[in-house]
Design an enzyme around this catalytic site. Structure first.
Site, PDB file in Angstrom:
ATOM      1  N   ASP A  66       0.824  -1.201   0.000  1.00  0.00           N
ATOM      2  CA  ASP A  66       0.000   0.000   0.000  1.00  0.00           C
ATOM      3  C   ASP A  66       0.865   1.261   0.000  1.00  0.00           C
ATOM      4  O   ASP A  66       2.098   1.186   0.169  1.00  0.00           O
ATOM      5  CB  ASP A  66      -0.962   0.011   1.199  1.00  0.00           C
ATOM      6  CG  ASP A  66      -0.329  -0.580   2.472  1.00  0.00           C
ATOM      7  OD1 ASP A  66       0.911  -0.549   2.594  1.00  0.00           O
ATOM      8  OD2 ASP A  66      -1.067  -1.059   3.327  1.00  0.00           O
ATOM      9  N   ASP A 135      -7.989  -2.752  13.904  1.00  0.00           N
ATOM     10  CA  ASP A 135      -9.373  -2.935  13.451  1.00  0.00           C
ATOM     11  C   ASP A 135      -9.508  -4.130  12.492  1.00  0.00           C
ATOM     12  O   ASP A 135     -10.528  -4.301  11.842  1.00  0.00           O
ATOM     13  CB  ASP A 135      -9.907  -1.653  12.794  1.00  0.00           C
ATOM     14  CG  ASP A 135      -9.160  -1.274  11.511  1.00  0.00           C
ATOM     15  OD1 ASP A 135      -8.209  -2.000  11.110  1.00  0.00           O
ATOM     16  OD2 ASP A 135      -9.536  -0.250  10.896  1.00  0.00           O
ATOM     17  N   HIS A 137      -7.662  -4.739   9.782  1.00  0.00           N
ATOM     18  CA  HIS A 137      -7.286  -4.552   8.381  1.00  0.00           C
ATOM     19  C   HIS A 137      -6.006  -5.314   8.054  1.00  0.00           C
ATOM     20  O   HIS A 137      -5.153  -5.524   8.916  1.00  0.00           O
ATOM     21  CB  HIS A 137      -7.180  -3.053   7.994  1.00  0.00           C
ATOM     22  CG  HIS A 137      -6.012  -2.306   8.590  1.00  0.00           C
ATOM     23  ND1 HIS A 137      -6.155  -1.083   9.217  1.00  0.00           N
ATOM     24  CD2 HIS A 137      -4.680  -2.581   8.638  1.00  0.00           C
ATOM     25  CE1 HIS A 137      -4.969  -0.658   9.610  1.00  0.00           C
ATOM     26  NE2 HIS A 137      -4.054  -1.547   9.266  1.00  0.00           N
ATOM     27  N   GLU A 142      -9.866  -1.773   5.019  1.00  0.00           N
ATOM     28  CA  GLU A 142     -10.543  -1.457   6.270  1.00  0.00           C
ATOM     29  C   GLU A 142     -11.839  -2.268   6.388  1.00  0.00           C
ATOM     30  O   GLU A 142     -12.297  -2.866   5.410  1.00  0.00           O
ATOM     31  CB  GLU A 142     -10.856   0.051   6.309  1.00  0.00           C
ATOM     32  CG  GLU A 142      -9.597   0.946   6.320  1.00  0.00           C
ATOM     33  CD  GLU A 142      -8.855   0.958   7.662  1.00  0.00           C
ATOM     34  OE1 GLU A 142      -8.883  -0.061   8.385  1.00  0.00           O
ATOM     35  OE2 GLU A 142      -8.235   1.992   7.976  1.00  0.00           O
TER      36      GLU A 142
HETATM   37  C1  F6R Z   1       1.435  -1.636   6.102  1.00  0.00           C
HETATM   38  C2  F6R Z   1       0.125  -2.260   6.154  1.00  0.00           C
HETATM   39  C3  F6R Z   1      -0.715  -2.270   7.394  1.00  0.00           C
HETATM   40  C4  F6R Z   1       0.056  -2.618   8.660  1.00  0.00           C
HETATM   41  C5  F6R Z   1      -0.849  -2.545   9.870  1.00  0.00           C
HETATM   42  C6  F6R Z   1      -0.088  -2.796  11.153  1.00  0.00           C
HETATM   43  O1  F6R Z   1       1.992  -1.781   4.820  1.00  0.00           O
HETATM   44  O2  F6R Z   1      -0.294  -2.746   5.174  1.00  0.00           O
HETATM   45  O3  F6R Z   1      -1.753  -3.217   7.241  1.00  0.00           O
HETATM   46  O4  F6R Z   1       0.617  -3.891   8.532  1.00  0.00           O
HETATM   47  O5  F6R Z   1      -1.462  -1.304   9.930  1.00  0.00           O
HETATM   48  O6  F6R Z   1       0.835  -1.763  11.330  1.00  0.00           O
HETATM   49  P1  F6R Z   1       2.003  -1.868  12.420  1.00  0.00           P
HETATM   50  O7  F6R Z   1       2.827  -3.022  11.986  1.00  0.00           O
HETATM   51  O8  F6R Z   1       2.745  -0.577  12.320  1.00  0.00           O
HETATM   52  O9  F6R Z   1       1.327  -2.116  13.719  1.00  0.00           O
END
Ligand code: F6R
Length: 256
Positions: A66, A135, A137, A142
Site C-alpha cells: 500500500d 481494526d 485490516h 478497512e
Molecule cells: C502496512 C500495512 C498495514 C500494517 C498494519 C499494522 O503496509 O499494510 O496493514 O501492517 O497497519 O501496522 P504496524 O505493523 O505498524 O502495527
C-alpha cells in the site's frame, strides 16, 4: 492456518525462513512486503542473513502492499521510502525491481490498475508478508472491504489514522485520510502468506482473524480461506486466542 506463538526472535526466524526459501528455490522470486512496525524483526533477520550468510535478493522483485495518497515525494513516511530504509538499502535488492502503488498519480484509479498489471506481469507474489491493524485490516483494507477487491483507493478509518499518528509526531490530522491498497482479492492470490503481530493491541483482531466468523467487519478473517497462511504471534498478540494451548502443542510437536 498455522499459528506460532513464540518470542520475537523465533518469529523473525520463521518469517525469514519463508522468504529465504522463495529466494533460494525460485529463479524469479516475487516478494510481497508490508511496511509498519510489525515486520521489522523479519527484515532485520533477513539483513543479517544477507550480511553474514550471503543470502541474495539480486533476482527478486518486490511489491508493497500500500501507499498513502498525497504525501509529498520526499516525505519520510511514504511507504516507498520506508521500505527503502528498512530493507532495500540494507540488502542487494535492486530499487528498480521494487514497486509500490503510486499515491501521487493524478489518475489514482489508473495507477491502481497498472499496479495490478505489474503484479500479474511478474507472475504473482510468491510470499506475502503481512501485519494486521487493530481494526482487523490487512494492507489498508478497512472493515467493510470486499473480499473480491483489487488494488484501489481506500479511505482510512479514524482508528487506523490514530494508530499511525505515531509515525507523524502524534498528529492524527497529518496522517493522510486515504491510501492506495492492494485488495483482499489481490492479497489472497499470493502463493504463501506470513502474518506477524506483536502486542496486546492486536489481540482482539488476531482472535477474530484466527477464530472468528469470516466477515467483512474483520477483513483479515478472509485469510481463513487461504491454503497457506502462517500467523506469527508474540504472547501478548496471542492473549485472546481460545486455542492458544493447542497451537503451542502443535508447534512443540514439530520438534524445533
Ligand atoms: C502496512 C500495512 C498495514 C500494517 C498494519 C499494522 O503496509 O499494510 O496493514 O501492517 O497497519 O501496522 P504496524 O505493523 O505498524 O502495527
Amino acid at each position: 492456518m498455522q499459528v506460532v506463538i513464540a518470542e520475537v526472535g523465533e518469529l523473525a526466524r520463521r518469517g525469514a525462513d519463508a522468504v529465504e526459501r522463495v529466494l533460494r528455490e525460485r529463479t524469479d522470486p516475487v516478494l510481497g512486503l508490508a511496511t509498519g512496525s510489525s515486520p521489522l524483526p523479519i527484515y532485520d533477520e533477513l539483513v543479517r542473513r544477507h550480511t553474514e550468510e550471503g543470502l541474495s535478493f539480486a533476482l527478486a522483485r518486490a511489491f508493497l502492499l500500500d501507499e498513502y495518497v498525497g504525501l509529498p515525494a520526499e516525505h519520510p513516511e511514504r511507504y516507498r521510502h520506508v521500505i527503502e530504509r528498512e530493507l532495500e538499502s540494507r540488502v542487494d535488492l535492486d530499487p528498480e525491481r521494487v514497486q509500490g502503488p503510486d499515491g501521487l498519480a493524478e489518475d489514482l484509479a489508473g495507477a491502481c490498475a497498472r499496479y495490478e498489471d505489474a503484479i500479474a506481469a511478474a507472475g504473482g507474489v510468491d510470499v506475502q508478508i503481512l501485519g494486521i491493524g487493530t481494526d482487523g485490516h490487512i494492507a489498508f483494507n478497512e472493515p467493510g472491504s470486499s473480499f473480491a477487491s483489487r488494488t484501489r483507493v481506500m479511505p482510512l478509518t479514524r482508528q487506523t489514522r490514530e494508530d499511525n499518528a505515531r509515525y507523524f509526531d502524534g498528529d492524527v490530522e497529518a496522517v493522510p485520510a486515504r491510501a492506495l491498497t492492494q485488495g483482499l482479492g489481490t492479497i489472497m492470490a499470493a502463493g504463501q502468506i506470513v502474518l506477524i503481530a506483536q502486542g496486546s493491541g492486536k489481540a482482539e483482531a488476531v482472535h477474530q482473524m484466527v477464530e472468528g466468523a469470516v466477515s467483512a467487519m474483520w477483513p483479515a478473517t478472509i485469510l481463513q480461506h487461504h491454503p497457506d497462511v502462517t500467523v506469527l504471534l508474540d504472547e501478548d498478540a496471542a492473549g485472546k486466542l481460545q486455542l492458544a494451548d493447542h497451537f503451542r502443542e502443535v508447534v512443540a510437536a514439530e520438534g524445533r
